[in-house]
Design an enzyme around this catalytic site. Structure first.
Site, PDB file in Angstrom:
ATOM      1  N   LYS A  67      -5.867 -26.168   6.181  1.00 26.70           N
ATOM      2  CA  LYS A  67      -6.959 -26.114   5.214  1.00 26.70           C
ATOM      3  C   LYS A  67      -6.591 -25.297   3.975  1.00 26.70           C
ATOM      4  CE  LYS A  67     -10.653 -27.439   8.249  1.00 26.70           C
ATOM      5  NZ  LYS A  67      -9.874 -27.625   9.495  1.00 26.70           N
TER       6      LYS A  67
HETATM    7  C1  LIG Z   1      -9.859 -28.786  10.282  1.00 24.73           C
HETATM    8  C2  LIG Z   1      -8.742 -28.995  11.239  1.00 24.73           C
HETATM    9  C3  LIG Z   1      -8.435 -30.271  11.771  1.00 24.73           C
HETATM   10  C4  LIG Z   1      -9.263 -31.501  11.469  1.00 24.73           C
HETATM   11  O1  LIG Z   1      -9.091 -31.945  10.145  1.00 24.73           O
HETATM   12  P1  LIG Z   1     -10.146 -32.946   9.467  1.00 24.73           P
HETATM   13  O2  LIG Z   1      -9.769 -32.985   8.043  1.00 24.73           O
HETATM   14  O3  LIG Z   1     -11.502 -32.332   9.696  1.00 24.73           O
HETATM   15  O4  LIG Z   1     -10.004 -34.261  10.156  1.00 24.73           O
HETATM   16  C5  LIG Z   1      -7.341 -30.388  12.609  1.00 24.73           C
HETATM   17  N1  LIG Z   1      -6.597 -29.314  12.945  1.00 24.73           N
HETATM   18  C6  LIG Z   1      -6.857 -28.074  12.460  1.00 24.73           C
HETATM   19  C7  LIG Z   1      -6.014 -26.938  12.895  1.00 24.73           C
HETATM   20  C8  LIG Z   1      -7.932 -27.866  11.589  1.00 24.73           C
HETATM   21  O5  LIG Z   1      -8.199 -26.636  11.126  1.00 24.73           O
END
Ligand SMILES: *Cc1c(COP(=O)(O)O)cnc(C)c1O
Length: 498
Positions: free
Chosen positions: A113
Site C-alpha cells: 500500500k
Molecule cells: C491490502 C492488501 C491486499 C489486498 O489488496 P487489494 O488491493 O485490496 O486487493 C493484499 N495483501 C496485503 C498485504 C495488503 O495489505
C-alpha cells in the site's frame, strides 16, 4: 483526460477534481473516459527508464491539470531508493525459471500500500497548497491501510490524519508502527471496540455533511483513483524486468481483497501492456474467486467473513470491483448502477450469465483461485525449503494460486504484497523460526507511543477534530504569513520531524 462515474454521470472532471474525492455524486467510482494506448515504440522508449520517470510517463497520460515539471518532481520525490530500499523500487526475485516475486513491500510500512499512498501524500500536499486549502483525513483501520496512510501523510503541510483503530486488536508490530509516530499532524485514536465500531464512527462523521464541510473531512480509502493509477506503474516495471523485447508476454498473480491491486493490472493490460493472464488469488474469503468461476457476485455478511492468517484480504465485498464490472459490461453505466446501486444493496449481490462472464477470461485475461490457512503454511514452508526465500501469508496465497495457472513460456510474476515480519506468528507456525526484522525497524516496539484511548462515541471523535482545528486557527492568527511552498523543508517519508 476526463473522468466519469461507473454509474453513468459523465459531467467532465479532471484529475485534480477527483483527487480529493471519494465516490462520485451518483455513488459510482471514477474511471478515465478511455485507456490511453501504449504502442511498441512507446514500450521500447519506456523500457530503460528509472522507476520515477516511468511513473511520470504513465501518470502524464492521465493527468493534464498539473504542470509536467511539477508532476515529474512529485514522482521523483516519491519513488526514491531512500524510501523503497532499492534503485529498481520494485525488483524481481527469481524463484525458478519463469517464476518471480515482484517486491512491492519495501516501503516504510512493509506492505504494497506504500507504493500508492506515498505518491498520494505528495499529490495531496501539492494540490492543497495550490488551493490554499487543508484537509482532515479521517479513517478506520485494522492494520495496513492506516499505517500506510500515516507514513505517507506524516509531516505534510495542510493535512491532519485522525486514524481510528480497535484498541489492542492490531498486531503488536502494527501498533508499534502507528503509535510510535511523533508527528504533530498524526492523531491515533484507539477505540474501545472492534473494527466495525471504528468504521461506524467514520461513516457517522462523514454523513454529518455540515461537520464534514466545516472541518474539511476527507478519506484515503482504496477507491481513490490516484491510488489505483500509482499501482499501474509497477505492472510496467515488472514486465520490463521479466522480458527482453515487447513481443514477450507475462502473467501476474495478485493476492486480492478489495480488488484495487489487480484492477491496476487490468488498467495496464487495457493500455496494451502484453499481459497474458491476471491471476486473482483470494483466501478463504472467496467472494471474488466465486465470481470469476461462476458469475455470481455474492456479498458476505459480517458473520460469513472469516478472520484468517492473511487478514488484509479478509473482505466481505470488494470495493473496487465495480470498476471492472463496468468495463466487462461494455461500460454500461445504467446497468452498472442497477447491479451495484440496486441489486447489491437490496439483494446482497447479482449473477451474470455465462455469456456475460465469458469475456472476463477470454477478453480481459482473468483467472482465479483460492488458498486456505493450510495452503499458506505449505507454500511458506516449500518456498523456504526449495528457494531459501521467506514469504508472507498474503504473498503465499498469490503464489499458491499462481502455480495452478502457470503456462509454458510465459513468465509468472507473483506480487509480493507484504514482508513476513508483519505476520510473524504464522511464519513461526510454518517454519518454526521467526522472520527477520529489517534493520531500519529494529527497536520499533520499544519506542514511546502516542495515542488517545476513546470510547466508541461519535461526538468524542468530533471533539478531537474540533480541538485540533481550533488550535490551528489560534496559531494561524498569531502567525499570519503562510509558508511558501518552495521554501518549506520536505521530509523524506520515514524521516519526518519529531
Ligand atoms: C491490502 C492488501 C491486499 C489486498 O489488496 P487489494 O488491493 O485490496 O486487493 C493484499 N495483501 C496485503 C498485504 C495488503 O495489505
Amino acid at each position: 483526460m476526463n473522468y466519469l462515474s461507473t454509474r453513468g454521470d459523465s459531467s467532465p472532471r479532471g484529475f485534480c477534481d477527483i483527487l480529493l474525492e471519494g465516490l462520485a455524486p451518483d455513488g459510482g467510482l471514477y474511471l478515465p473516459t478511455h485507456y490511453p494506448q501504449v504502442d511498441d515504440a512507446t514500450l521500447s522508449r519506456w523500457r530503460g527508464l528509472p522507476y520515477a520517470h516511468l511513473a511520470f510517463e504513465i501518470l502524464s497520460l492521465y493527468i493534464d491539470d498539473i504542470p509536467p515539471a511539477d508532476l515529474k518532481r512529485l514522482c521523483e520525490q516519491t519513488y526514491t531508493e531512500a524510501v523503497f530500499g532499492t534503485p529498481q523500487i520494485t525488483p524481481l526475485k527469481r524463484l525458478d525459471d519463469g517464476l518471480y516475486l515482484q517486491a512491492l513491500s519495501n516501503g516504510p510500512t512493509l506492505a504494497f500500500k506504500d507504493m500508492a499512498m506515498q505518491l498520494l501524500g505528495n499529490l495531496f500536499e501539492y494540490e492543497l497548497a495550490r488551493r490554499g486549502a487543508h484537509l482532515n483525513i479521517l479513517g478506520a483501520t485494522s492494520g495496513d491501510t492506516g499505517s500506510a496512510a500515516e507514513y505517507a501523510m506524516r509531516g505534510k503541510h495542510g493535512i491532519h490524519v485522525f486514524m481510528l483503530s480497535p484498541r489492542g486488536r492490531m498486531s503488536p508490530f502494527q501498533q508499534a508502527q502507528m503509535f510510535s509516530l511523533q508527528d504533530k499532524n498524526i492523531h491515533n485514536i484507539a477505540v474501545e471496540g472492534v473494527f466495525d465500531d471504528c468504521q461506524d464512527i467514520v461513516k457517522a462523521v462523514s454523513n454529518d455533511l455540515d461537520f464534514k464541510r466545516r472541518y474539511a473531512i476527507g478519506t484515503v480509502n482504496s477507491i481513490n483513483w490516484a491510488r489505483l493509477l500509482a499501482q499501474v506503474v509497477y505492472y510496467f516495471a515488472g514486465y520490463f524486468q521479466a522480458t527482453k523485447n515487447n513481443g514477450e508476454r507475462v502473467s501476474f498473480a495478485v493476492p486480492s481483497g478489495n480488488f484495487g491491486n489487480i484492477c491496476a493490472g487490468h488498467v495496464a493490460r487495457s493500455m496494451g501492456l502484453p499481459i497474458q493472464q491476471l491471476v486473482l488469488a483470494t483466501n478463504e474469503n472467496d467472494v471474488l474467486d466465486e465470481f470469476f468461476r461462476t458469475g455470481a457476485y455474492r456479498v458476505r455478511g459480517a458473520k460469513e467473513t472469516i478472520e484468517t492468517s492473511s487478514p488484509s484480504m479478509d473482505i466481505s465485498k470488494a470495493s473496487n470491483f465495480e470498476r471492472f464490472v463496468f468495463d466487462l459490461l461494455g461500460r454500461d453505466g445504467a446497468l452498472t448502477a442497477e447491479l451495484f446501486g440496486t441489486k447489491v444493496t437490496r439483494e446482497g449481490g447479482f449473477a451474470l450469465g455465462p455469456a456475460e462472464i465469458a469475456p472476463a477470461a477470454s477478453r480481459f485475461g482473468f483467472v482465479s483461485g483460492r488458498s486456505t490457512h493450510a495452503d499458506r503454511l505449505a507454500t511458506i514452508r516449500r518456498t523456504w525449503q526449495e528457494h531459501g526465500v521467506m514469504i508472507d501469508t498474503h504473498t503465499a496465497d498469490g503464489l499458491k494460486v499462481a502455480l495452478e495457472h502457470r503456462e509454458a513460456g510465459v513468465p509468472m510474476l507473483v506480487l509480493e504484497t507484504a514482508l513476513p515480519v508483519k505476520f510473524a506468528a504464522t511464519i513461526e507456525e510454518a517454519l518454526g523460526r521467526k522472520p527477520e526484522t529489517p534493520a531500519a525497524l529494529a527497536g520499533l516496539e520499544a519506542l514511546p507511543r502516542r495515542f488517545t484511548v476513546m470510547p466508541p462515541d461519535v461526538d468524542a471523535v468530533k471533539r478531537v477534530i474540533q480541538a485540533q482545528a481550533a488550535g490551528a486557527e489560534r496559531r494561524a492568527a498569531a502567525k499570519p504569513a503562510p509558508i511558501p511552498l518552495g521554501d518549506r523543508q520536505r521530509y523524506p517519508a520515514g524521516e519526518g520531524p519529531t
